[in-house]
Design an enzyme around this catalytic site. Structure first.
Site: not given
Ligand code: NAD
Length: 264
Positions: A14-15, A154
Site C-alpha cells: 500500500g505504498s 478499524y
C-alpha cells in the site's frame, strides 16, 4: 548513525501514497532495492517515478496487486518471491458507528488490514529465517490501544496486528528475523487529508489547521498537538528495518505524538 540497506530487498505494501510512499523513499535513500505496491498500474508507475525523483539512482520497481485477496497476495509473491524486509503498511480506515457497520464491512477491514499481512508474512518469513536476517513490520495505529468509539472495526483490526506481531516475533525467536509493530498517531497522509477535507471546507481552514482541530477535538491527549508528518512516521519504520535495530523485536513502537497516555 548510518543506515545502510544495500543488497536488501524491501517490499512496502500500500505504498503509492502516504506513509508507505514515505517509507519507500527513505528505504531507497538507504540503498534498499524497493518494491512499491498499490492496486492500479497507473498509481504504481507514479509511485515508482516519485521514488526516483526523490532519490537519485534509486533501485525501485512496483507491483500492482490488490492485497485484500489471496490472489492479489499471490500476484505479488510471484513477482517478488523473496524479500529481506516486509513492511505491512496497507490499511484502510474511516469512521462508522458500530451499529451501522455490517458484516461485509467488518470482513473488508479484516481482509485488507489483517489477512494481507498474515498471508505475506507466512510466505516471506521462512526464507528470511534461512538467511538468518529479516525484518517484518506491521503498521498498526494508536487506535490499536485507544480503540476509538467511532472506529471500532478499524481499532479491532489494528489490535489484531499487535497480536500477530508479538506472536510471530516469538515464533521466530533466535532466528535473526525481527518482527515489530509501529503505531502511528494521526498523520497527514493523502488518506488522512481526504478524511479532513470536509472539515477544512466547512470551517474555511487549511488541511493542516483541520488536522490540528481534529487532534485537539478527537485525540486531546496528544502531546505534540498536531498531526505527524508522513516523514516522521517513515523514519521509525526505516530505523526498525535497519541492521541497527537488531535487539528490537516483539515491540509495539509508538509514533503517536504522545496520544496514548501510557508511560511504556
Ligand atoms: P493512505 O490512505 O494515504 O494510502 C494507502 C495506500 O494503500 C495507497 O497507496 C492505496 O493505493 C493503497 N491501497 C489501498 N487499498 C489497497 C489494496 N487493497 N491493495 C493494495 N494497496 C492498497 O494511507 P496512510 O494514511 O498512509 O496509512 C498507512 C497505514 O498507516 C495504514 O495501515 C493506516 O491504518 C496506518 N495509520 C495511518 C494513520 C493516519 O492518520 N494516516 C494513523 C495511524 C495508522
Amino acid at each position: 548513525m548510518k543506515i545502510d540497506l544495500h543488497e536488501k530487498v524491501a517490499i512496502i505494501t500500500g505504498s503509492t501514497e502516504g506513509i508507505g510512499l514515505g517509507a519507500a523513499k527513505q528505504l531507497a535513500q538507504c540503498g534498499a532495492k524497493v518494491i512499491v505496491n498499490g492496486r492500479t498500474e497507473q498509481k504504481v508507475t507514479q509511485a515508482v517515478d516519485a521514488v526516483k525523483q526523490a532519490v537519485a539512482n534509486a533501485d525501485v520497481s512496483g507491483v500492482a496487486a490488490d492485497l485484500s485477496t489471496a490472489e492479489g497476495c499471490n500476484k505479488l509473491i510471484e513477482a517478488v518471491p523473496a524479500a529481506d524486509i516486509l513492511v505491512n503498511n496497507l490499511g484502510i480506515y474511516g469512521t462508522q458507528d458500530f451499529f451501522d457497520t455490517d458484516d461485509d464491512t467488518w470482513q473488508q477491514y479484516y481482509d485488507v488490514n489483517v489477512m494481507s499481512a498474515v498471508r505475506l508474512s507466512r510466505h516471506y518469513a521462512p526464507a528470511m529465517v534461512e538467511n538468518s536476517w529479516g525484518r517484518i513490520l506491521y503498521v498498526a495505529s494508536e487506535s490499536a490501544l485507544n480503540i476509538p468509539g467511532d472506529m471500532i472495526h478499524y481499532g479491532v483490526s489494528k489490535t489484531a496486528l499487535l497480536g500477530l506481531s508479538r506472536g510471530l516475533a516469538k515464533r521466530l525467536a533466535g532466528s535473526g528475523v525481527t518482527v515489530n509493530a509501529v503505531l502511528p498517531g494521526p498523520t497527514l497522509s493523502e488518506g488522512a487529508q481526504a478524511f479532513l477535507a470536509q472539515s477544512a471546507e466547512e470551517n474555511g481552514i487549511s488541511i493542516e489547521e483541520a488536522g490540528v482541530k481534529f487532534v485537539m477535538e478527537n485525540r486531546p491527549s496528544s502531546v505534540i498537538q498536531r498531526m505527524a508528518t508522513v516523514e516522521e512516521v517513515a523514519s521509525m519504520i526505516t530505523y526498525t528495518c535497519s541492521t541497527l535495530a537488531s535487539a528490537t523485536t516483539g515491540s509495539a513502537l509508538r509514533v503517536d505524538g504522545g496520544v496514548v497516555d501510557f508511560i511504556m
